[in-house]
Design a protein around this motif. Structure first.
Motif, mmCIF file in Angstrom:
data_model
loop_
_atom_site.group_PDB
_atom_site.id
_atom_site.type_symbol
_atom_site.label_atom_id
_atom_site.label_comp_id
_atom_site.label_asym_id
_atom_site.label_seq_id
_atom_site.Cartn_x
_atom_site.Cartn_y
_atom_site.Cartn_z
ATOM 1 N N PHE A 235 0.844 -1.196 0.000
ATOM 2 C CA PHE A 235 0.000 0.000 0.000
ATOM 3 C C PHE A 235 0.878 1.244 0.000
ATOM 4 C CE2 PHE A 235 0.714 -0.563 4.549
ATOM 5 C CZ PHE A 235 0.894 0.733 5.000
ATOM 6 N N ILE A 236 0.359 2.291 -0.604
ATOM 7 C CA ILE A 236 1.048 3.574 -0.678
ATOM 8 C C ILE A 236 0.054 4.668 -0.304
ATOM 9 C CG2 ILE A 236 2.182 5.256 -2.206
ATOM 10 C CD1 ILE A 236 3.140 2.869 -3.893
ATOM 11 N N ILE A 237 0.442 5.552 0.595
ATOM 12 C CA ILE A 237 -0.357 6.730 0.893
ATOM 13 C C ILE A 237 0.277 7.898 0.153
ATOM 14 C CG2 ILE A 237 -1.225 8.273 2.682
ATOM 15 C CD1 ILE A 237 -1.197 5.925 4.592
ATOM 16 N N TYR A 238 -0.515 8.528 -0.715
ATOM 17 C CA TYR A 238 0.011 9.494 -1.684
ATOM 18 C C TYR A 238 -0.718 10.827 -1.539
ATOM 19 C CZ TYR A 238 1.871 10.953 -6.269
ATOM 20 O OH TYR A 238 2.533 11.589 -7.289
ATOM 21 N N HIS A 239 0.047 11.919 -1.569
ATOM 22 C CA HIS A 239 -0.534 13.263 -1.514
ATOM 23 C C HIS A 239 -0.715 13.748 -2.952
ATOM 24 C CE1 HIS A 239 -1.342 17.393 -0.500
ATOM 25 N NE2 HIS A 239 -1.240 17.137 0.793
ATOM 26 N N ASN A 240 -1.969 13.776 -3.404
ATOM 27 C CA ASN A 240 -2.240 14.093 -4.807
ATOM 28 C C ASN A 240 -1.906 15.534 -5.167
ATOM 29 O OD1 ASN A 240 -3.411 11.490 -5.537
ATOM 30 N ND2 ASN A 240 -5.100 12.055 -4.204
ATOM 31 N N LYS A 241 -2.183 16.468 -4.268
ATOM 32 C CA LYS A 241 -1.971 17.878 -4.571
ATOM 33 C C LYS A 241 -0.484 18.202 -4.697
ATOM 34 C CE LYS A 241 -3.358 22.518 -3.086
ATOM 35 N NZ LYS A 241 -4.115 23.307 -2.085
ATOM 36 N N VAL A 242 0.315 17.670 -3.770
ATOM 37 C CA VAL A 242 1.762 17.922 -3.796
ATOM 38 C C VAL A 242 2.458 17.001 -4.795
ATOM 39 C CG1 VAL A 242 3.869 17.904 -2.393
ATOM 40 C CG2 VAL A 242 1.718 18.732 -1.406
ATOM 41 N N GLY A 243 1.894 15.782 -4.972
ATOM 42 C CA GLY A 243 2.500 14.814 -5.878
ATOM 43 C C GLY A 243 3.660 14.071 -5.262
ATOM 44 N N CYS A 244 3.490 13.617 -4.009
ATOM 45 C CA CYS A 244 4.582 12.903 -3.349
ATOM 46 C C CYS A 244 4.047 11.732 -2.529
ATOM 47 C CB CYS A 244 5.400 13.837 -2.466
ATOM 48 S SG CYS A 244 4.547 14.385 -0.988
ATOM 49 N N ILE A 245 4.917 10.752 -2.343
ATOM 50 C CA ILE A 245 4.600 9.586 -1.528
ATOM 51 C C ILE A 245 4.823 9.939 -0.063
ATOM 52 C CG2 ILE A 245 5.292 7.225 -0.965
ATOM 53 C CD1 ILE A 245 6.123 6.940 -3.934
ATOM 54 N N LEU A 246 3.811 9.683 0.774
ATOM 55 C CA LEU A 246 3.939 9.929 2.205
ATOM 56 C C LEU A 246 4.400 8.681 2.946
ATOM 57 C CD1 LEU A 246 0.676 12.021 2.812
ATOM 58 C CD2 LEU A 246 2.983 12.858 2.338
ATOM 59 N N PHE A 247 3.803 7.531 2.617
ATOM 60 C CA PHE A 247 4.150 6.273 3.287
ATOM 61 C C PHE A 247 4.030 5.124 2.295
ATOM 62 C CE2 PHE A 247 2.565 9.008 6.675
ATOM 63 C CZ PHE A 247 3.519 8.838 7.654
ATOM 64 N N VAL A 248 4.886 4.131 2.491
ATOM 65 C CA VAL A 248 4.824 2.886 1.732
ATOM 66 C C VAL A 248 4.887 1.741 2.727
ATOM 67 C CG1 VAL A 248 5.897 1.434 -0.028
ATOM 68 C CG2 VAL A 248 6.018 3.927 -0.236
ATOM 69 N N GLY A 249 4.054 0.729 2.546
ATOM 70 C CA GLY A 249 4.074 -0.411 3.461
ATOM 71 C C GLY A 249 3.662 -1.692 2.770
ATOM 72 N N LYS A 250 3.796 -2.778 3.502
ATOM 73 C CA LYS A 250 3.461 -4.097 2.984
ATOM 74 C C LYS A 250 2.767 -4.868 4.095
ATOM 75 C CE LYS A 250 7.015 -6.570 2.045
ATOM 76 N NZ LYS A 250 8.222 -6.992 1.300
ATOM 77 N N VAL A 251 1.593 -5.393 3.802
ATOM 78 C CA VAL A 251 0.806 -6.125 4.800
ATOM 79 C C VAL A 251 0.844 -7.609 4.465
ATOM 80 C CG1 VAL A 251 -1.482 -6.440 5.821
ATOM 81 C CG2 VAL A 251 -0.694 -4.150 5.218
#
Length: 261
Positions: A235-251
């Motif tokens: 999973f990736i949490i992404y900030h669409n307005k800024v265009g950057c990845i906030l967090f990346v993880g694996k479950v």
């Protein structure tokens, strides 16, 4: 302070053995936000989740049917779950061949992610997603030294923090980061803190073991407009307005708190 600022999500990030008679200063920042889903899920029902060793576990699986942005390439299938204001999205990435997830994770870069985002089209999907809580503590000294070339700051003989302290041998001893992510039918809750511990005296050197995960079982994705996250995923949490990845993880197993200290 960190506990209160992160809404009781992060505690005990600074251990008793992190502080000694040479400790002079601890600087910490915190981040907290909660993003509700644009399309809310139904409350969870019990379902099966397939583990990498072939076993199954019962999980709380939330469900909804709606129009979601979906894409795929030769390696993965991709789903976007937007927040109510569409500034934050969670991207779910399911490898088509689970035995290659380690390789996919290593090779996944911003260019490939942007390609998946731009090629995504809205599609009516039945989406099943497990509840999960993700925690991770990282020790950043090696990254700062080797990747960012910040070496002098950790050396008691070379560090120069005269703007902060006039004490001799004042330097950075340790830098940690802890992130906590909760995902449920309402949305995403994220908390993060990065404390920097500053000491005088000689530097302690610690070694942290590397680790790897192997996914030997290939699994095929359903073709019936069902996006069911019933196996290990990225999973990736992404900030669409800024265009950057906030967090990346694996479950790997949603019934357990995913953590690596």
């Amino acid at each position: 302070m960190i506990y209160e600022q992160t809404k009781q999500q992060i505690k005990d990030i600074i251990k008793d053995n992190d502080i000694n008679s040479y400790t002079r200063l601890i600087i910490a920042n915190t981040l907290y936000f909660k993003a509700n889903w644009k399309y809310k899920f139904n409350k969870a029902k019990e379902d099966l989740f397939y583990l990498i060793d072939g076993r199954t576990v019962k999980v709380k699986m939330m469900y909804q049917k709606n129009n979601f942005r979906y894409s795929e390439n030769d390696k993965v299938v991709f789903l976007e779950l937007p927040s109510v204001d569409e500034q934050i999205s969670m991207y779910i990435i399911l490898p088509k061949d689970m035995s290659k997830i380690e390789k996919i994770e290593k090779e996944l870069n911003k260019e490939e992610l942007v390609s998946l985002i731009r090629s995504a089209k809205k599609r009516k999907l039945s989406v099943y997603l497990p509840y999960f809580r993700f925690e991770k503590t990282m020790y950043l000294e090696d990254i700062l030294r080797s990747k960012m070339k910040i070496r002098a700051a950790f050396s008691y003989s070379s560090a120069n923090f005269k703007g902060i302290s006039s004490e001799k041998y004042f330097h950075m001893l340790n830098v940690k980061r802890k992130g906590v992510i909760n995902v449920n039918e309402e949305g995403i809750e994220v908390a993060c803190s990065t404390p920097v511990i500053m000491n005088i005296g000689s530097t302690l050197i610690s070694a942290y073991a590397s680790w790897a995960l192997v996914f030997p079982v290939p699994l095929e994705l359903s073709k019936d407009n069902i996006f069911k996250v019933d196996r290990p995923f990225i999973f990736i949490i992404y900030h669409n307005k800024v265009g950057c990845i906030l967090f990346v993880g694996k479950v790997l197993n949603p019934t357990k708190i995913t953590t690596k200290n």
